[in-house]
Write a protein that holds these residues in place. Structure first.
Motif, PDB file in Angstrom:
ATOM      1  N   ILE A   1      48.413  39.122  52.964  1.00 13.07           N
ATOM      2  CA  ILE A   1      47.733  38.458  51.885  1.00 13.07           C
ATOM      3  C   ILE A   1      47.756  39.211  50.847  1.00 13.07           C
ATOM      4  O   ILE A   1      47.366  40.267  50.704  1.00 13.07           O
ATOM      5  N   GLU A   2      48.274  38.620  49.653  1.00  4.72           N
ATOM      6  CA  GLU A   2      48.244  39.524  48.469  1.00  4.72           C
ATOM      7  C   GLU A   2      47.007  39.201  47.645  1.00  4.72           C
ATOM      8  O   GLU A   2      46.205  38.257  47.715  1.00  4.72           O
ATOM      9  N   ASP A   3      46.775  40.355  47.001  1.00  4.62           N
ATOM     10  CA  ASP A   3      45.417  40.414  46.078  1.00  4.62           C
ATOM     11  C   ASP A   3      45.208  39.256  45.215  1.00  4.62           C
ATOM     12  O   ASP A   3      44.026  38.899  45.211  1.00  4.62           O
ATOM     13  N   PRO A   4      46.269  38.787  44.441  1.00  5.35           N
ATOM     14  CA  PRO A   4      45.764  37.543  43.560  1.00  5.35           C
ATOM     15  C   PRO A   4      45.497  36.335  44.379  1.00  5.35           C
ATOM     16  O   PRO A   4      44.402  35.840  44.003  1.00  5.35           O
ATOM     17  N   LEU A   5      45.800  36.190  45.619  1.00  3.64           N
ATOM     18  CA  LEU A   5      45.378  35.208  46.445  1.00  3.64           C
ATOM     19  C   LEU A   5      43.757  35.426  46.863  1.00  3.64           C
ATOM     20  O   LEU A   5      43.057  34.371  46.994  1.00  3.64           O
ATOM     21  N   LEU A   6      43.678  36.665  47.320  1.00  5.55           N
ATOM     22  CA  LEU A   6      42.323  37.012  47.687  1.00  5.55           C
ATOM     23  C   LEU A   6      41.166  36.863  46.385  1.00  5.55           C
ATOM     24  O   LEU A   6      40.176  36.223  46.480  1.00  5.55           O
ATOM     25  N   GLU A   7      41.739  37.001  45.322  1.00  6.38           N
ATOM     26  CA  GLU A   7      40.992  36.983  43.775  1.00  6.38           C
ATOM     27  C   GLU A   7      40.584  35.387  43.907  1.00  6.38           C
ATOM     28  O   GLU A   7      39.696  34.881  43.723  1.00  6.38           O
ATOM     29  N   GLU A   8      41.714  34.604  44.318  1.00  4.54           N
ATOM     30  CA  GLU A   8      41.465  32.986  43.988  1.00  4.54           C
ATOM     31  C   GLU A   8      40.541  32.534  45.083  1.00  4.54           C
ATOM     32  O   GLU A   8      39.720  31.907  44.693  1.00  4.54           O
ATOM     33  N   ILE A   9      40.637  33.259  46.325  1.00  6.44           N
ATOM     34  CA  ILE A   9      39.570  32.787  47.319  1.00  6.44           C
ATOM     35  C   ILE A   9      38.222  33.213  46.565  1.00  6.44           C
ATOM     36  O   ILE A   9      37.057  32.306  46.700  1.00  6.44           O
TER      37      ILE A   9
END
Length: 333
Positions: free
Chosen positions: A203-211
């Motif tokens: 998982i990429e950091d931007p997606l983690l940010e989204e979560i």
DNA sequence: CCTCCACCGGAACGGAGGGGGA
DNA sequence: TCCCCCTCCGTTCCGGTGGAGG
């Protein structure tokens, strides 16, 4: 993809707690005397859901047991065990005892089992404001060997239920206030779970940010969303969590919680919930009329009122207004 | 402002169900 | 085995409450 599913569970306890050092210290300070065989203080943990209260409570007990082995500890979720017998039963589960508890055991005997012990017993009462019977709190307070970690969302929810003596006792215990996690803290918590629970680079950091954004400060929600997304990705066999997985995981995580609650309802209550969903809401009178039509052998109005309360309790519905303007609405969030 | 009415929710009750002890 | 004690769940009864509408 998922290398350690445990890490993605709600009740997983990380071996180090991040971002909650102050709160952690306050709780351990309260309990610490027990290591020297002194009397620990009760503590009261207040804050919004998903702010780490339960986690800190359980974590500090675990640490304590590493220092002194002969302490019994136990975790009781008062929301699930809200009546007196069940809660007491749960509390009793935590003490080492050959004593056999059954449905016809008098309360006094159960209390006596706890009183007769000579080791300290520290019990976490989570969602303590949901406890229907405050008598139990009183009784537990009167036992010197018992120390309590009380957890609840809002202080006044609990105080509303209690008489003054009990209120002042709780007020005099150590109160630890938790704020919702910040976005960055949630992100850090998620990163840790990813590191321990998922394969590298899934998982990429931007997606983690989204979560993290979607979770709005609630760590439990954040982890649920991550879990959902990881499972979906695993099903797809894509080898990594994509934006699409995350997008679906947000409502899915909520639906999962909702479904769990619906499953706990009995048939009549589920019918009522269905009616509420079809209509989107309505006055108690309308809902009752529809319910009467829908089931054979309908329950009385009074019972259905209790059912509606139950739906509210499970966060499936919300009520507004009072008297003639009372109405219930479906909660889909 | 007052009255009505729908609704609220506490209390008491009773039957079903489950388990221990004589 | 029967009896007792307990919980659980729904019912009945009822005093209380607050908006809506005169």
């Amino acid at each position: 993809m998922i290398t350690n599913a445990r890490v993605l569970q709600d009740d997983f306890l990380p071996n180090e707690v991040v971002h909650r050092h102050t709160e952690m210290n306050r709780v351990t300070d309260a309990l610490e005397p027990v290591v020297e065989d002194d009397i620990p203080e009760d503590a009261f943990l207040v804050g919004p859901s998903g702010a780490g209260k339960t986690c800190i409570a359980r974590y500090s007990l675990e640490k304590l047991q590493e220092e002194r082995v002969d302490i019994d500890t136990h975790y009781v979720d008062c929301w699930q065990h809200s009546n007196r017998f069940r809660a007491l039963y749960k509390v009793l589960e935590g003490v080492e005892s050959t004593y056999d508890v059954h449905r016809s055991t008098p309360h006094d005997e159960m209390i006596a089992q706890i009183e007769d012990r000579d080791q300290p017993y520290i019990v976490i009462l989570d969602e303590v404001d949901q406890l229907a019977d405050t008598q139990l709190l009183k009784q537990l307070y009167s036992i010197p060997e018992v120390t309590m970690l009380l957890i609840c969302n809002r202080e006044r929810d609990l105080y509303a239920e209690l008489d003054e003596r009990l209120q002042s006792r709780i007020r005099s215990s150590v109160t630890v206030t938790f704020d919702a996690y910040t976005h960055d803290e949630i992100f850090a918590i998620l990163s840790d779970r990813v590191k321990w629970g998922l394969a590298d680079d899934v998982i990429e950091d931007p997606l983690l940010e989204e979560i993290a954004t979607a979770a709005e400060g609630n760590a439990r929600d954040a982890i649920s969303i991550l879990r959902s997304a990881a499972r979906a990705a695993e099903r797809d066999g894509t080898g990594e969590i994509t934006a699409r997985h995350v997008k679906h995981a947000v409502p899915e995580a909520r639906a999962e919680i909702r479904q769990k609650n619906v499953d706990k309802l009995n048939d009549h209550q589920q019918h009522l919930y269905e009616i509420l969903r079809e209509n989107g809401g309505g006055s108690p009178g309308e809902l009752y009329a529809a319910y009467r039509e829908a089931v054979e052998d309908p329950r009385t109005k009074r019972t259905v009122r209790s059912y509606l309360q139950k739906l509210e309790h499970y966060n499936l519905a919300e009520s507004s207004g009072s008297g003639p303007s009372r109405s219930y609405n479906i909660l889909e969030t």
